[in-house]
Design an enzyme around this catalytic site. Structure first.
Site, mmCIF file in Angstrom:
data_model
loop_
_atom_site.group_PDB
_atom_site.id
_atom_site.type_symbol
_atom_site.label_atom_id
_atom_site.label_comp_id
_atom_site.label_asym_id
_atom_site.label_seq_id
_atom_site.Cartn_x
_atom_site.Cartn_y
_atom_site.Cartn_z
ATOM 1 N N LYS A 270 0.816 -1.262 0.067
ATOM 2 C CA LYS A 270 -0.123 0.033 0.009
ATOM 3 C C LYS A 270 1.139 1.176 0.082
ATOM 4 O O LYS A 270 1.577 1.336 0.890
ATOM 5 C CB LYS A 270 -1.053 0.020 1.311
ATOM 6 N N ALA B 293 -9.257 6.256 5.062
ATOM 7 C CA ALA B 293 -8.976 7.199 5.942
ATOM 8 C C ALA B 293 -10.458 8.101 6.012
ATOM 9 O O ALA B 293 -11.102 8.308 4.897
ATOM 10 C CB ALA B 293 -7.673 8.288 5.309
ATOM 11 N N GLY B 294 -10.482 8.491 7.078
ATOM 12 C CA GLY B 294 -11.765 9.340 7.725
ATOM 13 C C GLY B 294 -12.698 8.839 8.172
ATOM 14 O O GLY B 294 -13.958 9.615 8.660
ATOM 15 N N ASN C 226 -8.424 2.100 10.674
ATOM 16 C CA ASN C 226 -7.937 1.965 11.709
ATOM 17 C C ASN C 226 -8.342 2.563 12.986
ATOM 18 O O ASN C 226 -8.549 1.993 14.075
ATOM 19 C CB ASN C 226 -6.146 2.181 11.599
ATOM 20 N N THR C 227 -8.066 3.960 12.804
ATOM 21 C CA THR C 227 -8.443 4.816 14.085
ATOM 22 C C THR C 227 -9.765 4.537 14.417
ATOM 23 O O THR C 227 -10.032 4.563 15.624
ATOM 24 C CB THR C 227 -8.188 6.290 13.798
#
Length: 331
Positions: A173, A260-261, A282-283
């Site tokens: 990635k 992301a986001g 992830n987050t």
């Protein structure tokens, strides 16, 4: 001393394996040991009992067909680098309390592809630290090394070469960041790095912004998947520009995965309802109050969003439309 490798073709895609590997070693690396499979080597069916006797040679063409049962979506797989995945949720490994929580959350997510930041994670480089691969074994998961933390073409390319040596495959990635505050991609550098890596035989999944033109350029370069952001990395803001994401999906001939986001399960569902092939996060899981429970929620959200996309939503209307017919009513 690094083991010498050679290239073979697996389900139509190039793959590097250690010289002297057997067919059984390859099946283990694919995470298919014990699975119901049929294997063809150079257009010849190999009986199950002979996998360990079949020593691979350069240029071998291997076809592996898996029989999937138990209600898994065999007719709607996510295909990345020629390999079929039942799960369309990809997860990361950062920000968890410890490796035990990492392991539990990943298992709850149902993810089969797990991305690892090569520059920030011990996967065997340091024998004195816990090894992440002890809780996400490569025989069970596809390890997707990423170039998180790279701000130049040179750093990103070098990190991918390190990853290929450490993990033994060319699937990576790519992300080349342009700003430490927003972590937005440096698009110009990303295009350059992608071109170098593709020419060097890497299978590149690439993080980028939500620009349909750039997404098309990355696909034209030869990236095998394009991963537009929904919002800044780690922001949890959700899908900020669904129209651009939808345009990217409509114009693509490679998998499109939102990266992301994402902040919550509804964000993941929206991404899938837009027609995305998958979601990487992830987050949103790791920073939830209960990461393992959130991982399960994300799994269900991705599945629900995919089903809703395939089902096709009802048209939007300005005015009400009665659910029950008006004809034939008795007063």
């Amino acid at each position: 001393m690094t083991a010498e490798t050679m290239e073979i073709i697996v389900n139509g895609e190039p793959r590097r394996v250690v010289r002297g590997s057997t067919l059984a070693d390859l099946i283990e690396a694919l995470g298919l040991t014990g699975a119901r499979i049929a294997v063809e080597r150079n257009q010849r069916i190999v009986p199950h009992g002979r996998y360990r006797e079949e020593v691979l040679t350069p240029g071998d063409r291997i076809e592996v067909v898996r029989a999937i049962g138990g209600g898994q979506p065999a007719d709607d797989p996510l295909i990345i680098a020629g390999r079929r995945y039942a799960s369309r949720l990809l997860v990361g490994t950062g920000k968890y309390r410890d490796l035990a929580q990492t392991k539990a959350a990943i298992e709850a997510s149902g993810a089969e592809i797990v991305t690892v930041a090569i520059r920030r994670t011990n996967i065997g480089q340091n024998a004195d630290e816990p090894n992440l691969l002890d809780v996400i074994p490569p025989e069970r998961y596809t390890i997707l090394p990423n170039t998180a933390g790279c701000y130049t073409v040179e750093d990103a390319v070098r990190t991918c070469h390190l990853a290929r040596e450490l993990i033994g495959h060319s699937l990576v990635k790519l992300e080349v960041l342009g700003d430490e505050k927003t972590l937005y991609p440096d698009v110009v550098a990303t295009l350059e790095a992608a071109r170098i890596l593709v020419e060097d035989g890497f299978q590149v999944m690439v993080y980028t912004n939500d620009d349909p033109v750039i997404a098309r350029k990355l696909e034209d370069i030869g990236c095998i998947a394009v991963m537009p952001l929904a919002a800044p990395i780690g922001s949890g803001l959700g899908i900020r520009n669904p129209y651009n994401i939808r345009t990217i999906v409509e114009n693509a001939s490679v998998p499109i995965l939102v990266d992301a986001g994402v902040g919550t399960a509804s964000d993941a569902s929206v991404a899938m309802e837009l027609g995305c092939d998958g979601v990487l996060m992830n987050t949103a899981i790791a920073e939830a109050r209960q990461p393992v429970l959130m991982a399960e929620a994300m799994k269900l959200a991705v599945e629900a969003g995919r089903k809703a996309y395939l089902a096709g939503r009802m048209p939007r209307r300005r005015y009400a439309s009665a659910s029950s017919p008006l004809d034939g009513i008795f007063f």
